[in-house]
Design a protein around this motif. Structure first.
Motif, PDB file in Angstrom:
ATOM      1  N   PRO A  24      18.185 -12.077  33.783  1.00 23.32           N
ATOM      2  CA  PRO A  24      17.212 -11.408  32.924  1.00 23.32           C
ATOM      3  C   PRO A  24      17.656 -11.252  31.478  1.00 23.32           C
ATOM      4  CG  PRO A  24      18.263  -9.840  34.396  1.00 23.32           C
ATOM      5  CD  PRO A  24      18.726 -11.197  34.817  1.00 23.32           C
ATOM      6  N   HIS A  25      18.960 -11.359  31.217  1.00 24.97           N
ATOM      7  CA  HIS A  25      19.434 -11.146  29.849  1.00 24.97           C
ATOM      8  C   HIS A  25      19.419 -12.435  29.027  1.00 24.97           C
ATOM      9  CE1 HIS A  25      22.808 -12.679  32.072  1.00 24.97           C
ATOM     10  NE2 HIS A  25      23.576 -12.747  31.015  1.00 24.97           N
TER      11      HIS A  25
ATOM     12  N   ALA B 242      15.463  -5.737  23.827  1.00 26.37           N
ATOM     13  CA  ALA B 242      14.228  -6.286  23.254  1.00 26.37           C
ATOM     14  C   ALA B 242      13.871  -7.585  23.958  1.00 26.37           C
ATOM     15  CB  ALA B 242      14.407  -6.523  21.764  1.00 26.37           C
ATOM     16  N   GLY B 243      12.667  -7.672  24.441  1.00 25.45           N
ATOM     17  CA  GLY B 243      12.227  -8.920  25.045  1.00 25.45           C
ATOM     18  C   GLY B 243      12.539  -9.028  26.514  1.00 25.45           C
ATOM     19  N   GLU B 244      13.601  -8.340  26.951  1.00 31.78           N
ATOM     20  CA  GLU B 244      13.990  -8.524  28.340  1.00 31.78           C
ATOM     21  C   GLU B 244      12.976  -7.924  29.308  1.00 31.78           C
ATOM     22  OE1 GLU B 244      17.881  -7.524  29.857  1.00 31.78           O
ATOM     23  OE2 GLU B 244      18.677  -8.351  28.002  1.00 31.78           O
ATOM     24  N   GLN B 245      12.548  -6.710  28.979  1.00 30.91           N
ATOM     25  CA  GLN B 245      11.559  -6.102  29.851  1.00 30.91           C
ATOM     26  C   GLN B 245      10.168  -6.466  29.372  1.00 30.91           C
ATOM     27  OE1 GLN B 245      14.360  -3.665  29.468  1.00 30.91           O
ATOM     28  NE2 GLN B 245      14.932  -4.502  31.432  1.00 30.91           N
ATOM     29  N   GLN B 246       9.245  -6.310  30.258  1.00 35.29           N
ATOM     30  CA  GLN B 246       7.883  -6.662  29.901  1.00 35.29           C
ATOM     31  C   GLN B 246       7.283  -5.684  28.925  1.00 35.29           C
ATOM     32  OE1 GLN B 246       6.267  -7.463  33.763  1.00 35.29           O
ATOM     33  NE2 GLN B 246       5.144  -9.191  32.966  1.00 35.29           N
TER      34      GLN B 246
ATOM     35  N   TYR C 201      11.815 -14.454  27.835  1.00 27.53           N
ATOM     36  CA  TYR C 201      12.748 -13.930  28.830  1.00 27.53           C
ATOM     37  C   TYR C 201      12.068 -13.907  30.197  1.00 27.53           C
ATOM     38  CZ  TYR C 201      16.028 -12.477  25.225  1.00 27.53           C
ATOM     39  OH  TYR C 201      16.936 -12.469  24.208  1.00 27.53           O
ATOM     40  N   PRO C 202      12.856 -13.996  31.282  1.00 28.73           N
ATOM     41  CA  PRO C 202      12.259 -14.031  32.623  1.00 28.73           C
ATOM     42  C   PRO C 202      11.284 -12.886  32.880  1.00 28.73           C
ATOM     43  CG  PRO C 202      14.595 -14.521  32.769  1.00 28.73           C
ATOM     44  CD  PRO C 202      14.324 -14.179  31.333  1.00 28.73           C
ATOM     45  N   GLY C 203      11.620 -11.686  32.368  1.00 28.40           N
ATOM     46  CA  GLY C 203      10.756 -10.534  32.614  1.00 28.40           C
ATOM     47  C   GLY C 203       9.363 -10.679  32.056  1.00 28.40           C
ATOM     48  N   GLN C 204       9.167 -11.630  31.146  1.00 28.94           N
ATOM     49  CA  GLN C 204       7.846 -11.799  30.536  1.00 28.94           C
ATOM     50  C   GLN C 204       6.979 -12.793  31.287  1.00 28.94           C
ATOM     51  OE1 GLN C 204       9.926 -12.783  26.865  1.00 28.94           O
ATOM     52  NE2 GLN C 204       8.787 -11.208  25.807  1.00 28.94           N
TER      53      GLN C 204
END
Lengths: 367, 258
Positions: free
Chosen positions: B107-108, A363-367, B150-153
């Motif tokens: 990323p985590h 959750a949150g890690e990917q866009q 998070y970095p991915g955002q």
């Protein structure tokens, strides 16, 4: 009529045709989507109609629940009595009849602990102490000999508590060992690497059954006279060693999937090997390999039933021995369905929990 | 005797040097990627390294924090020589910040956790203090409002600014930049360069591998041109761009400046 006019009929009141929404739309899209699918759907429905009603009739309507084996022979349906009349032996085996509340309480405590631990909010330091305390109480309940509890030899531990003991300890010990082996296999230190590779390949090269035999028969030969190691412990160690080798290979896959840049970023800020692994690499790598890891854990859980061959009385063995009783002979379908349901419960909760964990962690890690 | 003298002289020189590289060689297998590099970086000096791809410029700066190991010659960073001594390597790495082409954020972890990881575990800074420092640097790179994401955002430019802030949280004495804008969309290059320029104005010692010649002109004390594993030319930006000495430099400049 302007475009902004609320009465503009081009944007209002037009609904998709009835064949595309609701239950009809769903059926059209999923069941009768083309000739082949329509045929398959009809064939499947026919099969279900043939199988399900008789099954329900056998399992519920014509079945017998509380009676003797003799009475069962006249019943048209399932004889669940074989389970209910023998439930205490199936679940607890040779554990002294009067003390069987002790393994029951121990198991309830275990389920309680598992349920408490499944919430990630509780993953703090105190959880370790909770488990240590819980394990101590469970051990005390099983073994007795203190606080007025009569002592029960571990040779009498059998049935479901034994299965749970072998699997829960097997899995929790095998997992960290597997991670260490995976790191060892990728180590730059030649000796460590060589030892890990040898271990993994040797263990993966033999079946679990042969490891269990070795632990039961060959290993005691090497011990000095007079020293014996508990049979359950030996089987437990065999299961741990076996499962760890498989977990190691899965974790290695996860480690290899980590981009080089993650190592470099961690190292370039001065983190040492141990911290790099613990804080940066493993949290990501282990998350990637949750699905295959859970596959291994599930199969290890089921494989604990192989201990019957070295005469440990796990759940499967106690069930078999009930069926060997002349009174209940022939009702194996009912008895096996019962323990299959128990195993299914365990496996299904593992896999659904792993899916939940995966969802939460990403959750949150990917866009 | 003689050795001692040269050592003394050497130490005297090292007084003001952040990095000293003496006749350093590196091979990738048979490929001689760095062929005798001599370079002294003074404290507060800002150096831009450019050159065609494969010329060894990234490898050079990666040798300075030992992400790559050199096989011959010496590298001394802030008085510590890089050898196979892992403790020394970790000490140097803690003092040297590095910004990568592909950001390499974790990323985590959330942005703030990315920033506090090094200070907490390497520098043993208490968590609250580390977070305070992290917020300070996030504000500096104009991205404080994203701390809990998070970095991915984040966009590429934002991620690279976070990466710079992450390095700064370690209070480094030297910053290495390995093509920090090469992986960015054009509209994001400026926001990253602006942060780097601010950093330069505050007196950070910087070694930057980049093809952003505008950046080189405005902040570099020296521009190095590398080709085939050698430093071909090193000069002030004015001289370097207006009056290049070597044919290869001229050719390279004509290719990138159009």
């Amino acid at each position: 009529m302007s475009l902004n006019d609320p009465g503009d009929t081009r944007t209002q009141g037009v609904k998709p045709p009835v064949t595309h929404v609701g239950i009809l739309g769903w059926m059209k899209a999923n069941l009768f989507n083309g000739a082949l699918n329509s045929v398959l759907t009809i064939a499947t429905l026919y099969l279900l109609w043939k199988v399900v009603p008789p099954l329900i009739r056998w399992a519920f309507i014509d079945s017998v629940w509380h009676t003797t084996g003799k009475a069962c022979r006249h019943a048209a349906g399932a004889c669940w009595s074989v389970v209910w009349e023998n439930i205490r032996f199936i679940l607890f085996g040779f554990y002294p009849y009067d003390s069987q509340w002790r393994p029951l309480v121990a198991m309830l405590l275990l389920f309680g602990l598992l349920f408490y631990s499944q919430n990630r909010k509780h993953w703090k330091k105190h959880l370790i102490y909770v488990w240590i305390g819980g394990l101590f109480v469970m051990g005390l309940l099983m073994k007795g000999g203190l606080f007025g509890l009569s002592s029960v030899e571990s040779t009498k531990w059998s049935g479901l508590p034994l299965t749970l003991l072998l699997s829960i300890f097997g899995l929790t010990a095998a997992y960290p060992l597997g991670v260490v082996l995976a790191l060892g296999r990728r180590s730059k230190m030649v000796l460590v690497k060589w030892l890990s590779v040898t271990y993994i390949e040797m263990i993966r090269g033999v079946p679990l059954i042969s490891l269990l035999f070795m632990s039961a028969i060959i290993f005691p030969l090497f011990l000095p006279e007079g020293i014996t190691i508990n049979k359950i412990l030996r089987a437990q160690v065999a299961i741990i060693l076996f499962t760890a080798a498989y977990i190691a290979e899965v974790v290695r896959g996860g480690l290899q999937a980590m981009p080089r840049g993650q190592y470099e970023a961690a190292e370039s800020m001065g983190l040492n090997y141990y911290l790099t692994m613990r804080l940066v690499i493993l949290p990501q790598a282990l998350k990637i390999v949750i699905p295959p890891t859970v596959s291994i854990l599930i199969s290890a859980f089921k494989d604990t039933s192989l201990v019957v061959i070295i005469a440990l009385w796990d759940l499967l063995k106690t069930t078999q021995s009930v069926l060997a009783n002349p009174e209940w002979m022939g009702f194996s379908a009912e008895a096996y369905i019962f323990i299959a349901l128990l195993y299914f419960g365990g496996c299904f909760s593992m896999s659904s929990y792993s899916r939940k964990l995966e969802r939460e962690l990403s959750a949150g890690e990917q866009q | 005797m003689k050795e001692e003298e040269t050592k003394k002289m050497h130490d005297g020189q090292a007084e003001n040097a952040m990095v000293e590289i003496i006749d350093m060689h590196k091979w990738f297998g048979e490929f001689h990627v760095l062929q005798g590099i001599n370079l002294t970086v003074q404290k507060k000096e800002r150096i831009v390294i450019c050159g065609p791809s494969g010329s060894g410029k990234s490898t050079l700066i990666r040798c300075i924090n030992r992400l790559e190991e050199h096989q011959k010659g010496r590298i001394i960073v802030d008085g510590i020589e890089l050898t196979s001594n892992i403790k020394n390597i970790e000490k140097v790495r803690a003092e040297v910040g590095m910004v990568f082409q592909h950001f390499n954020l974790f990323p985590h972890l959330t942005i703030i956790d990315n920033l506090t990881l090094g200070p907490i575990w390497v520098r043993k800074v208490p968590k609250a203090e580390a977070e305070e420092t992290a917020m300070f640097y996030l504000e500096k790179v104009h991205i404080a409002e994203q701390a809990r994401k998070y970095p991915g955002q984040l966009s590429g430019g934002q991620q690279q600014r976070v990466a710079i802030a992450r390095s700064l949280c370690m209070k480094p004495k030297l910053m290495l930049f390995d093509e920090p804008t090469s992986a960015l969309d054009p509209e994001m290059i400026k926001e990253v360069l602006d942060v780097m320029i601010e950093l330069a104005q505050e007196g950070m010692t910087m070694l930057v591998v980049t093809h952003e010649m505008g950046f080189a002109k405005s902040v570099a004390h020296r521009v190095l041109f590398m080709d085939y594993g050698r430093i071909v030319e090193a000069n002030t930006p004015e001289e370097f761009f207006d009056n290049p000495q070597h044919d290869r430099t001229k050719l390279f400049l004509s290719q990138i400046l159009h």
